[in-house]
Structures are given as C-alpha cells and as structure tokens.
Design a protein around this motif. Sequence first.
Motif, PDB file in Angstrom:
ATOM      1  N   GLY A   1      -2.527   8.687  -0.222  1.00  0.00           N
ATOM      2  CA  GLY A   1      -3.076   7.976  -1.378  1.00  0.00           C
ATOM      3  C   GLY A   1      -3.369   8.899  -2.539  1.00  0.00           C
ATOM      4  N   GLN A   2      -3.957  10.050  -2.252  1.00  0.00           N
ATOM      5  CA  GLN A   2      -4.270  11.024  -3.302  1.00  0.00           C
ATOM      6  C   GLN A   2      -3.015  11.547  -3.968  1.00  0.00           C
ATOM      7  OE1 GLN A   2      -6.626  14.181  -1.650  1.00  0.00           O
ATOM      8  NE2 GLN A   2      -8.423  13.643  -2.843  1.00  0.00           N
ATOM      9  N   ALA A   3      -2.063  11.978  -3.129  1.00  0.00           N
ATOM     10  CA  ALA A   3      -0.843  12.584  -3.661  1.00  0.00           C
ATOM     11  C   ALA A   3       0.008  11.580  -4.426  1.00  0.00           C
ATOM     12  CB  ALA A   3      -0.027  13.196  -2.512  1.00  0.00           C
ATOM     13  N   SER A   4      -0.093  10.303  -4.071  1.00  0.00           N
ATOM     14  CA  SER A   4       0.728   9.296  -4.750  1.00  0.00           C
ATOM     15  C   SER A   4       0.351   9.139  -6.221  1.00  0.00           C
ATOM     16  CB  SER A   4       0.603   7.944  -4.037  1.00  0.00           C
ATOM     17  OG  SER A   4      -0.680   7.375  -4.241  1.00  0.00           O
ATOM     18  N   LEU A   5      -0.832   9.597  -6.604  1.00  0.00           N
ATOM     19  CA  LEU A   5      -1.264   9.472  -8.000  1.00  0.00           C
ATOM     20  C   LEU A   5      -0.371  10.266  -8.942  1.00  0.00           C
ATOM     21  CD1 LEU A   5      -5.139   9.732  -7.498  1.00  0.00           C
ATOM     22  CD2 LEU A   5      -3.749   7.661  -7.792  1.00  0.00           C
ATOM     23  N   SER A   6       0.259  11.320  -8.412  1.00  0.00           N
ATOM     24  CA  SER A   6       1.153  12.127  -9.248  1.00  0.00           C
ATOM     25  C   SER A   6       2.619  11.916  -8.880  1.00  0.00           C
ATOM     26  CB  SER A   6       0.797  13.610  -9.113  1.00  0.00           C
ATOM     27  OG  SER A   6       0.849  14.023  -7.763  1.00  0.00           O
ATOM     28  N   ALA A   7       2.910  10.864  -8.118  1.00  0.00           N
ATOM     29  CA  ALA A   7       4.277  10.557  -7.720  1.00  0.00           C
ATOM     30  C   ALA A   7       4.878   9.508  -8.650  1.00  0.00           C
ATOM     31  CB  ALA A   7       4.294  10.070  -6.271  1.00  0.00           C
ATOM     32  N   THR A   8       6.134   9.141  -8.380  1.00  0.00           N
ATOM     33  CA  THR A   8       6.803   8.135  -9.202  1.00  0.00           C
ATOM     34  C   THR A   8       6.321   6.732  -8.831  1.00  0.00           C
ATOM     35  OG1 THR A   8       8.626   7.861  -7.637  1.00  0.00           O
ATOM     36  CG2 THR A   8       8.865   9.584  -9.311  1.00  0.00           C
ATOM     37  N   GLN A   9       6.665   5.770  -9.677  1.00  0.00           N
ATOM     38  CA  GLN A   9       6.302   4.376  -9.420  1.00  0.00           C
ATOM     39  C   GLN A   9       6.904   3.895  -8.101  1.00  0.00           C
ATOM     40  OE1 GLN A   9       4.229   2.416 -10.993  1.00  0.00           O
ATOM     41  NE2 GLN A   9       4.633   0.571  -9.772  1.00  0.00           N
ATOM     42  N   TRP A  10       8.166   4.248  -7.846  1.00  0.00           N
ATOM     43  CA  TRP A  10       8.800   3.848  -6.595  1.00  0.00           C
ATOM     44  C   TRP A  10       8.052   4.428  -5.388  1.00  0.00           C
ATOM     45  CZ3 TRP A  10      11.219   7.489  -3.251  1.00  0.00           C
ATOM     46  CH2 TRP A  10      11.659   6.920  -2.051  1.00  0.00           C
ATOM     47  N   GLU A  11       7.707   5.685  -5.457  1.00  0.00           N
ATOM     48  CA  GLU A  11       7.002   6.313  -4.337  1.00  0.00           C
ATOM     49  C   GLU A  11       5.650   5.656  -4.108  1.00  0.00           C
ATOM     50  OE1 GLU A  11       8.351  10.930  -4.183  1.00  0.00           O
ATOM     51  OE2 GLU A  11       7.543  10.221  -6.104  1.00  0.00           O
ATOM     52  N   ARG A  12       4.946   5.330  -5.187  1.00  0.00           N
ATOM     53  CA  ARG A  12       3.643   4.661  -5.042  1.00  0.00           C
ATOM     54  C   ARG A  12       3.811   3.298  -4.376  1.00  0.00           C
ATOM     55  NH1 ARG A  12       2.787   7.054 -10.113  1.00  0.00           N
ATOM     56  NH2 ARG A  12       3.318   5.135 -11.226  1.00  0.00           N
ATOM     57  N   GLU A  13       4.841   2.565  -4.768  1.00  0.00           N
ATOM     58  CA  GLU A  13       5.076   1.255  -4.171  1.00  0.00           C
ATOM     59  C   GLU A  13       5.450   1.389  -2.691  1.00  0.00           C
ATOM     60  OE1 GLU A  13       8.051  -0.562  -6.574  1.00  0.00           O
ATOM     61  OE2 GLU A  13       6.688  -0.952  -8.263  1.00  0.00           O
ATOM     62  N   HIS A  14       6.307   2.355  -2.380  1.00  0.00           N
ATOM     63  CA  HIS A  14       6.698   2.607  -0.994  1.00  0.00           C
ATOM     64  C   HIS A  14       5.459   2.898  -0.141  1.00  0.00           C
ATOM     65  CE1 HIS A  14       8.844   4.649   2.406  1.00  0.00           C
ATOM     66  NE2 HIS A  14       7.792   5.445   2.356  1.00  0.00           N
ATOM     67  N   ILE A  15       4.608   3.770  -0.629  1.00  0.00           N
ATOM     68  CA  ILE A  15       3.415   4.166   0.123  1.00  0.00           C
ATOM     69  C   ILE A  15       2.460   2.993   0.279  1.00  0.00           C
ATOM     70  CG2 ILE A  15       1.330   5.608   0.001  1.00  0.00           C
ATOM     71  CD1 ILE A  15       3.199   7.771  -1.265  1.00  0.00           C
ATOM     72  N   GLU A  16       2.249   2.242  -0.786  1.00  0.00           N
ATOM     73  CA  GLU A  16       1.346   1.094  -0.718  1.00  0.00           C
ATOM     74  C   GLU A  16       1.807   0.091   0.334  1.00  0.00           C
ATOM     75  OE1 GLU A  16      -0.469  -2.487  -3.554  1.00  0.00           O
ATOM     76  OE2 GLU A  16       1.125  -1.175  -4.321  1.00  0.00           O
ATOM     77  N   VAL A  17       3.112  -0.215   0.350  1.00  0.00           N
ATOM     78  CA  VAL A  17       3.626  -1.200   1.295  1.00  0.00           C
ATOM     79  C   VAL A  17       3.642  -0.643   2.714  1.00  0.00           C
ATOM     80  CG1 VAL A  17       5.661  -2.547   1.953  1.00  0.00           C
ATOM     81  CG2 VAL A  17       4.968  -2.423  -0.439  1.00  0.00           C
ATOM     82  N   LEU A  18       4.068   0.605   2.881  1.00  0.00           N
ATOM     83  CA  LEU A  18       4.119   1.203   4.220  1.00  0.00           C
ATOM     84  C   LEU A  18       2.725   1.281   4.839  1.00  0.00           C
ATOM     85  CD1 LEU A  18       5.808   2.541   6.452  1.00  0.00           C
ATOM     86  CD2 LEU A  18       5.422   4.736   5.293  1.00  0.00           C
ATOM     87  N   LEU A  19       1.758   1.764   4.073  1.00  0.00           N
ATOM     88  CA  LEU A  19       0.397   1.852   4.594  1.00  0.00           C
ATOM     89  C   LEU A  19      -0.187   0.467   4.855  1.00  0.00           C
ATOM     90  CD1 LEU A  19      -1.194   4.757   2.509  1.00  0.00           C
ATOM     91  CD2 LEU A  19       0.074   4.867   4.653  1.00  0.00           C
ATOM     92  N   GLY A  20       0.152  -0.478   3.996  1.00  0.00           N
ATOM     93  CA  GLY A  20      -0.313  -1.847   4.205  1.00  0.00           C
ATOM     94  C   GLY A  20       0.227  -2.440   5.491  1.00  0.00           C
ATOM     95  N   LEU A  21       1.515  -2.200   5.776  1.00  0.00           N
ATOM     96  CA  LEU A  21       2.107  -2.713   7.016  1.00  0.00           C
ATOM     97  C   LEU A  21       1.489  -2.056   8.243  1.00  0.00           C
ATOM     98  CD1 LEU A  21       5.871  -2.926   5.970  1.00  0.00           C
ATOM     99  CD2 LEU A  21       4.377  -4.851   6.552  1.00  0.00           C
ATOM    100  N   LEU A  22       1.074  -0.814   8.096  1.00  0.00           N
ATOM    101  CA  LEU A  22       0.452  -0.111   9.213  1.00  0.00           C
ATOM    102  C   LEU A  22      -0.984  -0.572   9.461  1.00  0.00           C
ATOM    103  CD1 LEU A  22       1.766   3.468   8.419  1.00  0.00           C
ATOM    104  CD2 LEU A  22       2.346   2.132  10.458  1.00  0.00           C
ATOM    105  N   ASP A  23      -1.711  -0.900   8.385  1.00  0.00           N
ATOM    106  CA  ASP A  23      -3.145  -1.180   8.512  1.00  0.00           C
ATOM    107  C   ASP A  23      -3.515  -2.654   8.375  1.00  0.00           C
ATOM    108  OD1 ASP A  23      -3.607   1.511   8.878  1.00  0.00           O
ATOM    109  OD2 ASP A  23      -4.038   1.895   6.768  1.00  0.00           O
ATOM    110  N   GLU A  24      -2.842  -3.369   7.491  1.00  0.00           N
ATOM    111  CA  GLU A  24      -3.132  -4.790   7.269  1.00  0.00           C
ATOM    112  C   GLU A  24      -1.814  -5.551   7.132  1.00  0.00           C
ATOM    113  OE1 GLU A  24      -5.627  -4.314   3.739  1.00  0.00           O
ATOM    114  OE2 GLU A  24      -7.337  -4.963   4.963  1.00  0.00           O
ATOM    115  N   PRO A  25      -1.028  -5.610   8.211  1.00  0.00           N
ATOM    116  CA  PRO A  25       0.330  -6.158   8.092  1.00  0.00           C
ATOM    117  C   PRO A  25       0.372  -7.616   7.662  1.00  0.00           C
ATOM    118  CG  PRO A  25      -0.266  -5.804  10.395  1.00  0.00           C
ATOM    119  CD  PRO A  25      -1.316  -5.137   9.567  1.00  0.00           C
ATOM    120  N   GLY A  26      -0.565  -8.420   8.161  1.00  0.00           N
ATOM    121  CA  GLY A  26      -0.555  -9.827   7.772  1.00  0.00           C
ATOM    122  C   GLY A  26      -0.741 -10.014   6.283  1.00  0.00           C
TER     123      GLY A  26
END
Length: 400
Positions: free
Chosen positions: A76-101
């Motif tokens: 989450g911290q590192a994504s602040l300096s990443a690209t928009q695509w990377e931020r979206e990838h991380i948000e969705v991947l972490l969401g599927l891992l923690d709150e998939p529904g």
Amino acid sequence: MIEMRTGNKLTSESPEAVTLYQQGVDLILGSESGAAEALDRALALDNNFALAAAARYCVAKDIGEPDAATYRELAGQASLSATQWEREHIEVLLGLLDEPGATREKAFAYVNANPADLLVISQLAGYLFFYAGPEKLNVVLNLLESVEGELRNDWAFMARLGFAASEAGQRQRGRELIEKALDIRPQALFSIHGLAHVLHDDGAAEESAQLLQDWLRVHEAGARNGQMYGHVQWHLALSEWQIGDRDTARQRYLQFCAPDTTTCGPILTLADCGGFLLRDYLQSGQTRPLTDAVLRHVDNVWGMLGHPFIALHVGGLYASAGDLAGLERCEQAISETPVGDKRDVSLALISALTDLQKNNVSEASQTLASIPTGARIGIGGSNVERILIDLIEDRCKTFQ
C-alpha cells in the motif's frame, strides 16, 4: 521494464528485481517452491517495489505467515509512487485476498480492462470456485474464456482454462490444455494437479497413480516446498487408495498431507485431511481418533463452519472418528450462523453424517437426496467434493 503478461511498465529502479518479481509470479501461478524467496530478493534490491510486495503478501496470506500484514502495508505504501495501473492491480489483488466478496464486481471490471493480468484473474477464479454458487462452473469458465485471446499461449493460463473446462464437463478439452501447459512448464505443481483431477473424474486411478509417481520421480526435489506439493501427494494417495493399496495410501497421507506435514494452506489442508479420512472410514467402517494436529486445524477453520465446503470436511473428520459429540457441536455452531442457503446445506450435510453415525441410514439418505444438484455444485471446491457426497450416499445404501 515491462510486465511480461500485460505489457505494462513496472515501477522499479532495479532490472534484477523486476526479473525476480516475474519469476516469483510464475512460481505463484505454478504453486511451486521458491516464490517467497524470489520476491524477498526482489524487495531486498528495491524495497519500494509495490507489485513485488503485493505478490509477497499473496504468498504469505496463502500459507498463513504470521507477519503477512507487513507485506500488505508495504504494498500500500509503495503503490503511492507507482503507476495508475499498478495501484489498480494492487487494490484489486489485495481486495480479493482480504475481502473477496466486496471486491468481486470491481475485480470483474478490472479484468475486463486488463485481460492479461493473470495473477488477478487466477485469484478471482479461485474465489469463484468456492463462492459463485450453483452457476460457478460456467462463471469460472466464462471468465477464463473471456481473456483467452490475450493469454491463449500462456502455460499458466492453459492450466487454469483446462481445469475449468474439465470441471464444467469438458474433460477431453481440459486434458489437452493441461497437457500443453505441462509440455511448456513440466515442473508446475498446479498443472500436474489439474491433470490428476481430470483422471480422478475419469475414474482412471491406475493411470493417475503412475502419472504422479513418474512426475514426482523427476520433479519432487524442486517441488518439495511448493504450495500445492502436499495436495499433489494427496492425489497420489487417493489414487493408491482407490486401487486398493490402503496401507501405502495412508502412509503417504501421514507423511505429506496431514495438517502437521503438508505444505498447503489451511483450506486445502482441511480438504485433503477431511477428504482422505472420511473416504477411508466410508470404505472400511473403521473409526480412528483424530490427532491433536487435526483437532487444532479444526479449531483454525471453525469460524467458517457455515460454509458447506468447511462443514462437509469438518463433519467428515468427526464422522471418521465416530465422534457424535463433535458432530453435535458442528450442528449447534452452524445453527447460530445467519439464515441462508449455505447454512441450510451445511446443516443438511452434518445431519446426514450424524444419522449415518447413529445407523439412521434411511434418514441420512433422504437428507442427502434433498440437496439438489445446483446446491451440491455450490458447496465449492471441485468435483472431488461432489463425489465425496456420492460416497456418503453409497455408504447409506449399503446398510439399507
């Protein structure tokens, strides 16, 4: 550098770290040994590499590492300096891992816009196999077929599409795809596991046993710490059990698949443990006390007992031990979960196993017969679980 599947740019100052990240993703998708180590090396070279931190969280979450949350925070911290695509990838991947529904619809939208992001697609498909209900087989197959144009030549995609096709009844198509995946990357645990499922559903226990023995002779050394290694050994134990070599099968289960010896995460460990011990009980009629390690594992998943997949395997464990008190505790715990179809199916499974223990086989048969095909599919997991219910029914018929 460029991410090899999506073609998108990766934010990292270290080309070597990017190479290690991409190797780590392949190891995750193959359920192979070394993913954590590759990603740790990538993060050592670039401790602000957001995608590597997210992938490392994926590994840590799957196997239950106690410090998994540190990788989530880093991503989450590192994504602040990443690209928009990377931020979206991380948000969705972490969401599927923690709150998939809560992330499901967002994940579908993301895949529609990023149809080559196989790490997210794989995580979404895995969730859908357990939670997409009676239509899950078509839902997963449709998801994978929707991205086939972008990923058709990717070994990890072939293995997943082949598994989904086989589960949906297209076993010849599924087998051909999985065999192509194995030709490209023969060491992939995920792929050999998929082929074992096809052979199980075809009733080809002898072929499965030979295939898995041959594969392990070549690849075991590199696979030993893989996330699906214990499950592949379970498939071999199941094949040995099916062809009548019960003692060898049980020894293999104890050495590689039991909760205190497996490499698998908690849900797959429960499935392997419950599935093997319940099958052995149903065939032999012999009960065995549950070990402390099994009982601790039951405690670990107790909070999910309202899901039919968990209820089937936990109830199966208590049935294999002849533990009526354990089955009654299951029924009480499930009765306290929110009202709904899943709770009803979970209660039906526990009720049938309880009646079987009490030799009320007619009642057990009637209860199982009341669970329609769609609800059985919605139990989650694979056809292996549906066949397990068939075996409970067969046991009831034996005593009628």
